[in-house]
Write a protein that holds these residues in place. Structure first.
Motif, PDB file in Angstrom:
ATOM      1  N   GLY A   1     -58.302-144.210  -6.173  1.00 14.51           N
ATOM      2  CA  GLY A   1     -59.064-142.996  -6.373  1.00 14.51           C
ATOM      3  C   GLY A   1     -60.415-143.167  -5.702  1.00 14.51           C
ATOM      4  N   GLN A   2     -61.131-142.098  -5.609  1.00 18.28           N
ATOM      5  CA  GLN A   2     -62.441-142.137  -4.987  1.00 18.28           C
ATOM      6  C   GLN A   2     -63.390-141.308  -5.829  1.00 18.28           C
ATOM      7  N   ALA A   3     -64.610-141.790  -5.962  1.00 18.86           N
ATOM      8  CA  ALA A   3     -65.627-141.064  -6.722  1.00 18.86           C
ATOM      9  C   ALA A   3     -66.832-140.815  -5.822  1.00 18.86           C
ATOM     10  N   THR A   4     -67.574-139.796  -6.144  1.00 22.99           N
ATOM     11  CA  THR A   4     -68.800-139.484  -5.400  1.00 22.99           C
ATOM     12  C   THR A   4     -69.843-138.958  -6.366  1.00 22.99           C
ATOM     13  N   ARG A   5     -71.103-139.118  -5.987  1.00 20.60           N
ATOM     14  CA  ARG A   5     -72.183-138.537  -6.772  1.00 20.60           C
ATOM     15  C   ARG A   5     -72.392-137.094  -6.326  1.00 20.60           C
ATOM     16  N   TYR A   6     -72.819-136.268  -7.250  1.00 15.70           N
ATOM     17  CA  TYR A   6     -73.024-134.859  -6.933  1.00 15.70           C
ATOM     18  C   TYR A   6     -74.162-134.307  -7.780  1.00 15.70           C
ATOM     19  N   ALA A   7     -74.621-133.144  -7.384  1.00 13.81           N
ATOM     20  CA  ALA A   7     -75.623-132.412  -8.159  1.00 13.81           C
ATOM     21  C   ALA A   7     -75.330-130.929  -8.036  1.00 13.81           C
TER      22      ALA A   7
ATOM     23  N   ILE B   1     -52.712-135.007   0.991  1.00 19.93           N
ATOM     24  CA  ILE B   1     -53.728-135.472   0.052  1.00 19.93           C
ATOM     25  C   ILE B   1     -54.080-136.907   0.402  1.00 19.93           C
ATOM     26  N   ASP B   2     -55.359-137.276   0.252  1.00 17.70           N
ATOM     27  CA  ASP B   2     -55.726-138.653   0.600  1.00 17.70           C
ATOM     28  C   ASP B   2     -55.561-139.624  -0.566  1.00 17.70           C
ATOM     29  N   PHE B   3     -55.673-139.144  -1.815  1.00 13.94           N
ATOM     30  CA  PHE B   3     -55.470-140.013  -2.969  1.00 13.94           C
ATOM     31  C   PHE B   3     -54.490-139.350  -3.929  1.00 13.94           C
ATOM     32  N   PRO B   4     -53.175-139.537  -3.715  1.00 14.69           N
ATOM     33  CA  PRO B   4     -52.194-138.949  -4.635  1.00 14.69           C
ATOM     34  C   PRO B   4     -52.450-139.429  -6.068  1.00 14.69           C
ATOM     35  N   PRO B   5     -52.277-138.553  -7.060  1.00 14.20           N
ATOM     36  CA  PRO B   5     -52.606-138.926  -8.437  1.00 14.20           C
ATOM     37  C   PRO B   5     -51.696-140.014  -9.006  1.00 14.20           C
TER      38      PRO B   5
ATOM     39  N   ASP C   1     -79.657-140.634 -10.319  1.00 11.48           N
ATOM     40  CA  ASP C   1     -79.408-139.845 -11.525  1.00 11.48           C
ATOM     41  C   ASP C   1     -78.317-138.803 -11.324  1.00 11.48           C
ATOM     42  N   ARG C   2     -77.792-138.692 -10.118  1.00 11.41           N
ATOM     43  CA  ARG C   2     -76.691-137.760  -9.882  1.00 11.41           C
ATOM     44  C   ARG C   2     -75.449-138.216 -10.651  1.00 11.41           C
ATOM     45  N   GLN C   3     -74.681-137.266 -11.147  1.00 12.15           N
ATOM     46  CA  GLN C   3     -73.472-137.599 -11.902  1.00 12.15           C
ATOM     47  C   GLN C   3     -72.333-137.971 -10.950  1.00 12.15           C
ATOM     48  N   LEU C   4     -71.328-138.635 -11.530  1.00  8.03           N
ATOM     49  CA  LEU C   4     -70.150-139.040 -10.759  1.00  8.03           C
ATOM     50  C   LEU C   4     -68.975-138.126 -11.047  1.00  8.03           C
ATOM     51  N   THR C   5     -68.175-137.884 -10.033  1.00 11.30           N
ATOM     52  CA  THR C   5     -66.914-137.168 -10.198  1.00 11.30           C
ATOM     53  C   THR C   5     -65.885-137.779  -9.258  1.00 11.30           C
ATOM     54  N   ASP C   6     -64.618-137.738  -9.659  1.00  9.01           N
ATOM     55  CA  ASP C   6     -63.559-138.082  -8.720  1.00  9.01           C
ATOM     56  C   ASP C   6     -63.492-136.993  -7.654  1.00  9.01           C
ATOM     57  N   ILE C   7     -63.082-137.377  -6.460  1.00  8.53           N
ATOM     58  CA  ILE C   7     -63.004-136.420  -5.361  1.00  8.53           C
ATOM     59  C   ILE C   7     -61.785-136.743  -4.516  1.00  8.53           C
ATOM     60  N   THR C   8     -61.114-135.728  -4.007  1.00 14.20           N
ATOM     61  CA  THR C   8     -59.954-135.954  -3.150  1.00 14.20           C
ATOM     62  C   THR C   8     -59.834-134.818  -2.154  1.00 14.20           C
ATOM     63  N   ARG C   9     -59.361-135.151  -0.948  1.00 10.62           N
ATOM     64  CA  ARG C   9     -59.121-134.165   0.106  1.00 10.62           C
ATOM     65  C   ARG C   9     -57.697-133.649  -0.022  1.00 10.62           C
ATOM     66  N   VAL C  10     -57.530-132.346   0.090  1.00  8.55           N
ATOM     67  CA  VAL C  10     -56.193-131.750   0.008  1.00  8.55           C
ATOM     68  C   VAL C  10     -56.070-130.650   1.053  1.00  8.55           C
TER      69      VAL C  10
END
Length: 366
Positions: A69-75, A60-64, A86-95
């Motif tokens: 942490g890392q966030a990204t915009r998405y739609a 995992i790249d960002f252990p809880p 206007d895209r919303q934000l969510t936390d994101i992690t590689r596993v």
């Protein structure tokens, strides 16, 4: 103090006991590209999983709950906003496959990642329950498509929904999380998490041997139990909470001493009045009751004013309370009880002394 005590009982959504963490930021070590890093981390995880003490392993790249942490915009595909902003934000992690199981985060719908979710396979993702309920209330998230980062990026298909967990801090509200396969989104900075048998036997030396055998020059950031790994990240907030607690207790002691001194002095000043009341026939119990009522009334007014201020100020401590309400009734009620007991004691002792004095002697006092 109650917030610190609750820190050990907060439901993290995963099980840190029995986890071991080894992390390394290869991006700062110069000579590793993303493909080299992926091969290295996968080999470390594979050798570690072969240890008899290890039950499972994952990357995992960002252990809880470990400072970051890392966030990204998405739609959601089909509901793309007109503007990128206007895209919303969510936390994101590689596993990697098996990571969620290693953490103890169950998949409540669909499937977890598997060895087929590789670079040239269809792009997939797993969301947490909060993400799914926010975007598709009352319906399944499986099969839905989301587009991360920008409109030019390919869409990801939701193949699973994972249980909610804590991601950045113990006191955070529920956050949306998007898990993506490491093989499809490689990076140079990862952590190897291991689920160890028997509640977490120390395997630090075994992991050092594995790393040295694979890459003797590799710099390791952490090689410790997950509880210690997580504790390092929580140290600033715990230190701040401890300092706040110490000053809070000191403030309570000073308030109690001040309240006692003021009320005791005020009752002592009424000794002549008490003598007159008793000389005119008032009984000891009625005089003491009167003094206690007056003291309780003053303390009650002070508590009411203090609570109005505290209701605003305690909201500034929300981040240190670990799920405890800033208006926690047990804390407020306990402090009110302490100060009321102090007030009644400060009123009773001098009143008791005054009622035992000869009324004629009391009347002679200046």
């Amino acid at each position: 103090a109650r917030g610190l005590a609750r820190a050990h009982s907060v439901d993290l959504g995963f099980e840190p006991v029995g986890l071991h963490a080894l992390s390394s930021e290869l991006g700062f070590q110069g000579s590793y590209n993303e493909d080299d890093a992926a091969r290295l981390f996968k080999e470390i995880a594979a050798r570690a999983e072969a240890l008899p003490q290890v039950e499972s392993a994952g990357l995992i790249d960002f252990p809880p709950v470990t400072l970051g942490g890392q966030a990204t915009r998405y739609a959601v595909v089909g509901r793309e906003p007109a503007n990128e902003a206007d895209r919303q934000l969510t936390d994101i992690t590689r596993v990697s496959p098996g990571l969620l199981g290693t953490l103890g985060i169950p998949i409540v719908q669909g499937r977890s990642f598997n060895v087929g979710d590789v670079e040239n396979a269809p792009l997939v993702a797993i969301v947490n329950e909060h993400f799914a309920q926010r975007e598709w209330p009352g319906e399944s998230a499986l099969g839905k498509l989301v587009q991360i980062r920008s409109a030019q990026d390919p869409a990801l298909e939701i193949v699973g929904v994972a249980r909610n967990a804590k991601y950045r801090s113990l006191s955070e509200e529920q956050r949306s999380m998007l898990y993506i396969p490491y093989e499809q989104h490689k990076t140079t900075d990862m952590a190897v998490l291991l689920r160890v048998h028997n509640g977490g036997e120390d395997i630090s030396q075994a992991m050092r041997d594995i790393v040295y055998d694979i890459e003797p020059d590799l710099l390791v950031d952490a090689n410790t139990s997950y509880e210690d790994f997580m504790g390092i990240a929580l140290l600033p907030s715990r230190a701040a909470a401890a300092v706040t607690m110490v000053f809070g207790i000191l403030g309570l002691c000073l308030a109690s001493l001040g309240l006692y001194g003021i009320l005791a002095y005020a009752v002592a000043q009424r000794e002549r009045e008490i003598g007159i009341r008793m000389a005119l026939g008032a009984g000891e119990k009625s005089v003491r009751g009167m003094v206690l009522r007056d003291g309780a009334k003053l303390a009650g007014i002070g508590l009411a004013l203090g609570f109005l201020v505290a209701l605003g100020v305690t909201r500034l401590l929300r981040g240190l309370l670990h799920g405890l309400s800033p208006t926690d009734p047990v804390t407020f009620g306990g402090i009110a009880l302490i100060l009321m007991i102090v007030a009644l004691t400060a009123s009773y002792i001098p009143a008791r002394r005054a009622t035992r004095t000869d009324p004629i002697e009391a009347l002679r006092l200046e």
